[in-house]
Design a protein around this motif. Structure first.
Motif, short mmCIF file in Angstrom:
data_model
loop_
_atom_site.label_atom_id
_atom_site.label_comp_id
_atom_site.label_asym_id
_atom_site.label_seq_id
_atom_site.Cartn_x
_atom_site.Cartn_y
_atom_site.Cartn_z
N THR A 263 -0.57 0.68 -0.03
CA THR A 263 -0.44 0.74 1.25
C THR A 263 1.07 -0.30 0.96
O THR A 263 2.35 0.19 1.81
N TYR A 264 1.45 -0.81 -0.40
CA TYR A 264 2.29 -1.25 -0.80
C TYR A 264 3.90 0.18 -0.68
O TYR A 264 4.82 -0.24 -0.42
N ALA A 265 3.42 1.00 -1.48
CA ALA A 265 4.79 2.01 -2.02
C ALA A 265 4.49 2.58 -0.48
O ALA A 265 6.52 3.30 0.10
N ASN A 266 3.70 3.19 0.10
CA ASN A 266 4.35 3.40 1.89
C ASN A 266 5.42 2.76 2.20
O ASN A 266 5.75 2.69 2.86
N LYS A 267 5.33 1.52 1.85
CA LYS A 267 6.11 0.23 2.95
C LYS A 267 7.31 0.37 2.58
O LYS A 267 8.48 0.21 3.44
N ILE A 268 7.64 0.20 1.13
CA ILE A 268 8.54 0.48 0.20
C ILE A 268 9.76 1.35 0.14
O ILE A 268 10.63 1.50 1.18
N GLY A 269 8.53 2.88 0.66
CA GLY A 269 9.04 4.19 0.75
C GLY A 269 10.01 4.24 2.44
O GLY A 269 11.21 4.65 2.37
N LEU A 270 8.92 3.80 3.16
CA LEU A 270 9.63 3.36 4.29
C LEU A 270 10.88 2.71 4.61
O LEU A 270 12.37 3.21 5.08
N ALA A 271 10.77 1.57 4.33
CA ALA A 271 11.71 0.92 3.76
C ALA A 271 13.17 0.51 4.03
O ALA A 271 14.72 1.45 3.63
#
Length: 273
Positions: A263-271
């Motif tokens: 979840t964390y990595a998907n968020k920073i990927g989109l950001a």
């Protein structure tokens, strides 16, 4: 697509990012506090502590960048005269600089869960090899047709399209070989788990699939938010997810830990995109 990308990150998502990024890295230095209870996840962090912790992210990233540069330089050498050209081409792009964000995230995730970064170093190197492969191929005339990257001639400009394609191919295969041959001090099933996650990150539901959709949608006026989010999730976030989850897995992460890392990595990927 950048203006559209920003709309993908809702205000609530940005709050999640704010609460996740600093605690995840602070935890690597032991400033995170795990809750009590037999089933408590090791990734839970006291938000108040995270907000007040003095953490020099710039210094941390520079420390890991230098560490990664040394590991990358040692990872790739020509073993005979016949391989000099292709290895020279591979090293040219692999050692061309950059922030080394993916290796840093991998090593930070390992530290966060109490692991030894020496165990995760081959995976950190592999992640940068995969990323470099994607840059070599992205720059080719058949894709982005870029002549410069980071102020230097791109690989195909210097070595030709043919050698650049093969250098990228060799970089990808070497990435998996390097993990399998050099990961020590961890159970074999963890290494297999890492290899699977790396494979997923670069396949149809990863870099390659995301790039195909990106190329297909280029210049199209009716690309919707859902399609754009799919592209960014797989073209960009997939390898970041692999970085965090592989690092965590090598430190013995539970399924719950890995789900939170994802979840964390998907968020920073989109950001990031």
């Amino acid at each position: 697509t950048r203006s559209l990308s920003s709309s993908l990150i809702r205000s609530s998502d940005m709050e999640v990012l704010r609460l996740l990024v600093l605690p995840a890295l602070c935890a690597a230095y032991g400033t995170a506090r795990a809750p009590s209870g037999r089933h408590a996840s090791r990734l839970a962090v006291d938000p108040a502590m995270a907000a007040t912790t003095a953490f020099d992210l710039k210094a941390y990233m520079e420390e890991k960048r230098v560490y990664t540069e040394e590991a990358l330089d040692a990872s790739l050498r020509s073993t005979c005269s016949q391989t000099d050209l292709i290895v020279e081409s591979m090293r040219y792009s692999l050692l061309a600089g950059g922030k080394r964000v993916r290796p840093m995230l991998c090593l930070a995730a390992t530290e966060m869960l109490g692991g030894d970064i020496s165990v995760a170093t081959p995976t950190a190197v592999s992640l940068e090899m995969i990323h470099t492969m994607s840059l070599i191929h992205d720059d080719l005339p058949a894709m982005d047709n870029d002549d410069f990257r980071r102020g230097k001639p791109t690989n195909h400009v210097l070595y030709g399209d043919d050698v650049a394609i093969l250098a990228g191919d060799a970089m990808l295969s070497t990435a998996f070989e390097y993990v399998a041959a050099n990961t020590k001090g961890v159970a074999a099933e963890r290494v297999v788990q890492v290899l699977r996650m790396l494979g997923e990150s670069v396949g149809p539901m990863g870099l390659a699939g995301g790039q195909v959709m990106d190329l297909k949608c280029e210049g199209q006026p009716d690309v919707g938010i859902d399609t754009l989010q799919w592209i960014h999730t797989y073209k960009t976030a997939a390898l970041l997810k692999a970085a965090v989850c592989c690092g965590a897995a090598l430190a013995g992460a539970s399924d719950e830990d890995l789900a939170r890392c994802e979840t964390y990595a998907n968020k920073i990927g989109l950001a990031f995109q």
